[in-house]
Write a protein that holds these residues in place. Structure first.
Motif, PDB file in Angstrom:
ATOM      1  N   ARG A 248     -15.189 -33.320  18.044  1.00 36.08           N
ATOM      2  CA  ARG A 248     -14.172 -34.192  18.089  1.00 36.08           C
ATOM      3  C   ARG A 248     -12.762 -33.175  18.030  1.00 36.08           C
TER       4      ARG A 248
ATOM      5  N   GLY B 267     -25.670 -33.727  15.277  1.00 38.96           N
ATOM      6  CA  GLY B 267     -25.322 -34.470  13.940  1.00 38.96           C
ATOM      7  C   GLY B 267     -24.099 -34.634  13.736  1.00 38.96           C
ATOM      8  N   PRO B 268     -23.629 -34.879  12.376  1.00 37.09           N
ATOM      9  CA  PRO B 268     -22.065 -35.142  12.079  1.00 37.09           C
ATOM     10  C   PRO B 268     -21.289 -34.029  12.218  1.00 37.09           C
ATOM     11  N   GLU B 269     -21.868 -32.686  11.820  1.00 36.13           N
ATOM     12  CA  GLU B 269     -21.162 -31.566  11.925  1.00 36.13           C
ATOM     13  C   GLU B 269     -20.851 -31.122  13.332  1.00 36.13           C
ATOM     14  N   MET B 270     -21.862 -31.601  14.320  1.00 35.94           N
ATOM     15  CA  MET B 270     -21.441 -31.050  15.776  1.00 35.94           C
ATOM     16  C   MET B 270     -20.338 -32.061  16.301  1.00 35.94           C
TER      17      MET B 270
ATOM     18  N   THR C  13     -22.581 -36.947  23.497  1.00 36.37           N
ATOM     19  CA  THR C  13     -24.071 -36.994  22.651  1.00 36.37           C
ATOM     20  C   THR C  13     -25.101 -37.299  23.547  1.00 36.37           C
TER      21      THR C  13
ATOM     22  N   GLU D 108     -18.149 -33.607  14.671  1.00 40.15           N
ATOM     23  CA  GLU D 108     -16.821 -33.054  14.124  1.00 40.15           C
ATOM     24  C   GLU D 108     -16.199 -31.961  15.095  1.00 40.15           C
ATOM     25  N   ALA D 109     -17.208 -30.937  15.335  1.00 41.06           N
ATOM     26  CA  ALA D 109     -16.737 -29.842  16.058  1.00 41.06           C
ATOM     27  C   ALA D 109     -16.407 -30.388  17.466  1.00 41.06           C
TER      28      ALA D 109
END
Length: 58
Positions: free
Chosen positions: A52, A44-47, A31, A49-50
């Protein structure tokens, strides 16, 4: 167990690599890296998860 992520897998030409004891620590470091070195204004959360999805156990 260690976990590893190579930024170059998502951003061609980036040589940053992260190896830590937890996936969460890699996400923290990535990050900061994304914001400081790639100018990403917000991770953000979507990024997350990508990202991860690219972490591998070594």
């Amino acid at each position: 167990m260690k976990f590893q992520l190579s930024c170059g897998d998502a951003v061609p030409g980036c040589s940053a690599r992260f190896e830590e004891d937890t996936q969460e620590r890699i996400l923290e470091l990535v990050t900061v890296h994304a914001m400081q070195d790639h100018g990403v204004p917000e991770v953000g959360p979507e990024m997350l998860e990508a990202i991860r999805g690219n972490i591998v156990a070594v």
